[in-house]
Write a protein that holds these residues in place. Sequence first.
Motif, PDB file in Angstrom:
ATOM      1  N   ASN A 154      -3.692  -3.296  -5.584  1.00 48.84           N
ATOM      2  CA  ASN A 154      -2.155  -3.448  -5.282  1.00 48.84           C
ATOM      3  C   ASN A 154      -1.864  -4.833  -5.004  1.00 48.84           C
ATOM      4  O   ASN A 154      -0.738  -5.328  -4.498  1.00 48.84           O
ATOM      5  CB  ASN A 154      -1.712  -2.454  -4.270  1.00 48.84           C
ATOM      6  CG  ASN A 154      -2.356  -2.641  -2.983  1.00 48.84           C
ATOM      7  OD1 ASN A 154      -3.043  -3.920  -2.726  1.00 48.84           O
ATOM      8  ND2 ASN A 154      -2.632  -1.706  -2.126  1.00 48.84           N
TER       9      ASN A 154
ATOM     10  N   SER B 171       0.873  -1.127   0.016  1.00 51.47           N
ATOM     11  CA  SER B 171       0.092  -0.036  -0.151  1.00 51.47           C
ATOM     12  C   SER B 171       0.860   1.124  -0.039  1.00 51.47           C
ATOM     13  O   SER B 171       1.898   1.270   0.866  1.00 51.47           O
ATOM     14  CB  SER B 171      -0.689   0.100   1.286  1.00 51.47           C
ATOM     15  OG  SER B 171      -1.542  -1.146   1.598  1.00 51.47           O
TER      16      SER B 171
ATOM     17  N   TYR C 210      -8.801  -0.521  -3.410  1.00 51.11           N
ATOM     18  CA  TYR C 210      -7.316  -0.580  -3.522  1.00 51.11           C
ATOM     19  C   TYR C 210      -6.615  -1.710  -3.409  1.00 51.11           C
ATOM     20  O   TYR C 210      -5.368  -1.887  -3.751  1.00 51.11           O
ATOM     21  CB  TYR C 210      -6.963   0.801  -2.441  1.00 51.11           C
ATOM     22  CG  TYR C 210      -7.594   2.061  -2.826  1.00 51.11           C
ATOM     23  CD1 TYR C 210      -7.273   2.664  -4.100  1.00 51.11           C
ATOM     24  CD2 TYR C 210      -8.544   2.411  -1.993  1.00 51.11           C
ATOM     25  CE1 TYR C 210      -7.812   3.704  -4.358  1.00 51.11           C
ATOM     26  CE2 TYR C 210      -9.160   3.698  -2.513  1.00 51.11           C
ATOM     27  CZ  TYR C 210      -8.718   4.266  -3.611  1.00 51.11           C
ATOM     28  OH  TYR C 210      -9.494   5.677  -4.164  1.00 51.11           O
ATOM     29  N   ASP C 211      -6.956  -2.576  -2.165  1.00 56.15           N
ATOM     30  CA  ASP C 211      -6.190  -3.726  -1.642  1.00 56.15           C
ATOM     31  C   ASP C 211      -6.418  -4.511  -3.014  1.00 56.15           C
ATOM     32  O   ASP C 211      -5.595  -5.593  -3.231  1.00 56.15           O
ATOM     33  CB  ASP C 211      -6.770  -4.249  -0.589  1.00 56.15           C
ATOM     34  CG  ASP C 211      -6.538  -3.535   0.785  1.00 56.15           C
ATOM     35  OD1 ASP C 211      -5.499  -2.854   0.561  1.00 56.15           O
ATOM     36  OD2 ASP C 211      -7.135  -3.811   1.794  1.00 56.15           O
TER      37      ASP C 211
ATOM     38  N   ILE D 265      -4.271   3.534   7.005  1.00 57.62           N
ATOM     39  CA  ILE D 265      -4.370   3.883   5.579  1.00 57.62           C
ATOM     40  C   ILE D 265      -5.589   5.065   5.327  1.00 57.62           C
ATOM     41  O   ILE D 265      -5.251   6.024   4.764  1.00 57.62           O
ATOM     42  CB  ILE D 265      -4.951   2.751   4.457  1.00 57.62           C
ATOM     43  CG1 ILE D 265      -3.529   1.985   4.523  1.00 57.62           C
ATOM     44  CG2 ILE D 265      -5.122   3.378   3.164  1.00 57.62           C
ATOM     45  CD1 ILE D 265      -3.799   0.713   3.626  1.00 57.62           C
TER      46      ILE D 265
ATOM     47  N   ASP E 223      -6.126  -0.975   8.118  1.00 60.36           N
ATOM     48  CA  ASP E 223      -6.760   0.097   7.380  1.00 60.36           C
ATOM     49  C   ASP E 223      -7.023   1.359   7.893  1.00 60.36           C
ATOM     50  O   ASP E 223      -7.549   2.398   7.123  1.00 60.36           O
ATOM     51  CB  ASP E 223      -8.483  -0.791   7.243  1.00 60.36           C
ATOM     52  CG  ASP E 223      -8.409  -1.989   6.280  1.00 60.36           C
ATOM     53  OD1 ASP E 223      -7.308  -2.256   5.794  1.00 60.36           O
ATOM     54  OD2 ASP E 223      -9.527  -2.271   5.715  1.00 60.36           O
TER      55      ASP E 223
ATOM     56  N   ASN F  28       4.249  -2.160   5.618  1.00 59.12           N
ATOM     57  CA  ASN F  28       3.999  -3.062   4.799  1.00 59.12           C
ATOM     58  C   ASN F  28       4.239  -4.470   4.979  1.00 59.12           C
ATOM     59  O   ASN F  28       3.668  -5.622   4.881  1.00 59.12           O
ATOM     60  CB  ASN F  28       4.286  -2.398   3.229  1.00 59.12           C
ATOM     61  CG  ASN F  28       3.209  -1.511   2.608  1.00 59.12           C
ATOM     62  OD1 ASN F  28       1.980  -2.145   2.462  1.00 59.12           O
ATOM     63  ND2 ASN F  28       3.568  -0.742   2.052  1.00 59.12           N
TER      64      ASN F  28
END
Lengths: 200, 221
Positions: B77, A86, B73-74, B14, B11, A94
């Motif tokens: 990526n 991310s 988004y997960d 982020i 989460d 990460n």
Amino acid sequence: MLALNVQNLSCQRGYNRLFEELSFTANSGDLLRITGINGSGKTSLLKILAGLSDSQKGQIMLGENLVKSPKYQQEVFYLGHLSALSGQLNCLENLEFLTGLNSATASPLLLEALDKIGLKGYQNEYCSKLSAGQKRRVILAGLFASKAKIWLLDEPFTALDRDGISLVEACIKTHCQQGGICIFTTHQASNLPNQKTLAL
Amino acid sequence: MNIYAKTLKRDLQIAIRNPSSVLNPLLFFVISVSLFPLAISPEATTLTQIAAGIIWVACMLAVLLSLNALFHYDFENGVLEQMVISHHNLPLLILAKITAHWLLTGIPIILLSPILGSFLLLDTPAIQILMLTLLLATPSLSLIGSIGASLIVGIKNSGMLLALLILPLYIPILIFASSAVSQAQFGLEITGQLYFLATILVLSLISAPFVSSIALKISLE
């Protein structure tokens, strides 16, 4: 002693039959390179082995554990085309999450792995600020720090420079010498010794 | 810290570092509610009658707006891939993500509702009931929403599809919640509605994480 046993695997994507009745065994210390032209099903095979997609037919066993069972999945580290990072998290965060999904790895080990892959001092850098090659190195650091025995690497050398490639090759070699299994695909020439080839 | 707590923390982290994704639905909620008195009538008799309905509809649309980002988004990526092949319990990992979603949209909506309620001239007892219905039902919105979000993951421009999938499932919540508030305004009994909202919460809590995990596995094939 590990034994990954694949029997009569078939895979179909759309109207294309990618491979049929594929059987092979990989034992501890084996280094298996999957070769084939574009679209021959290399990625599909790795995804099936990783438990990410289903095959039409066939059976995959690690010892006595079927693919997708927790005991199988625990032993597998899959490195796909995507970075699995991310952008809003830094390298260490990460990696902590990513290795946590597989087997909890202590932060000092992760820092050591980052150091080894040539990203010393980058642990607090946000991943959105990294180059493609650096991102690849971060996830490879996660791979080296994980306790997984079976490495499934889809084009691990993409975006890496020459030093990076020889680093990864060295790590794959040690992993296999320590009794792990590595199955990988690459279009680049690789200097890994004792590799078996599986042509699709 | 176990992996489920880590997922929740990740989460939230982020979201805090990318605040626009959290603030957009909340701003939409506030703006859309505050436009009604201007458009319809600033009179107390009209506003108190429609206040609960307005706030509930706006709340639902705001949650719907925020759902796109739940897995998107997960998925892009590749983290979702890693979650699916992990040996940990996927429904629980998803439940952790849903909890983060509720903390980031449901809780702020509940906290904003008294301000918007008094904006629409609701009296204090009615506002309390409104907050109670939101507290009971916003977790269901996140849970049911996760099913839709996992079905559309990987599909481009799927906002409308998500609305079509999810809004019908939201309708019972809308009916019971807004009728609870309007009945409370007349001094009527509302336990029936609250029991229904609680039932929906329990049902979605025990089913949504499993359904979402199956849908995600299919989407990732």
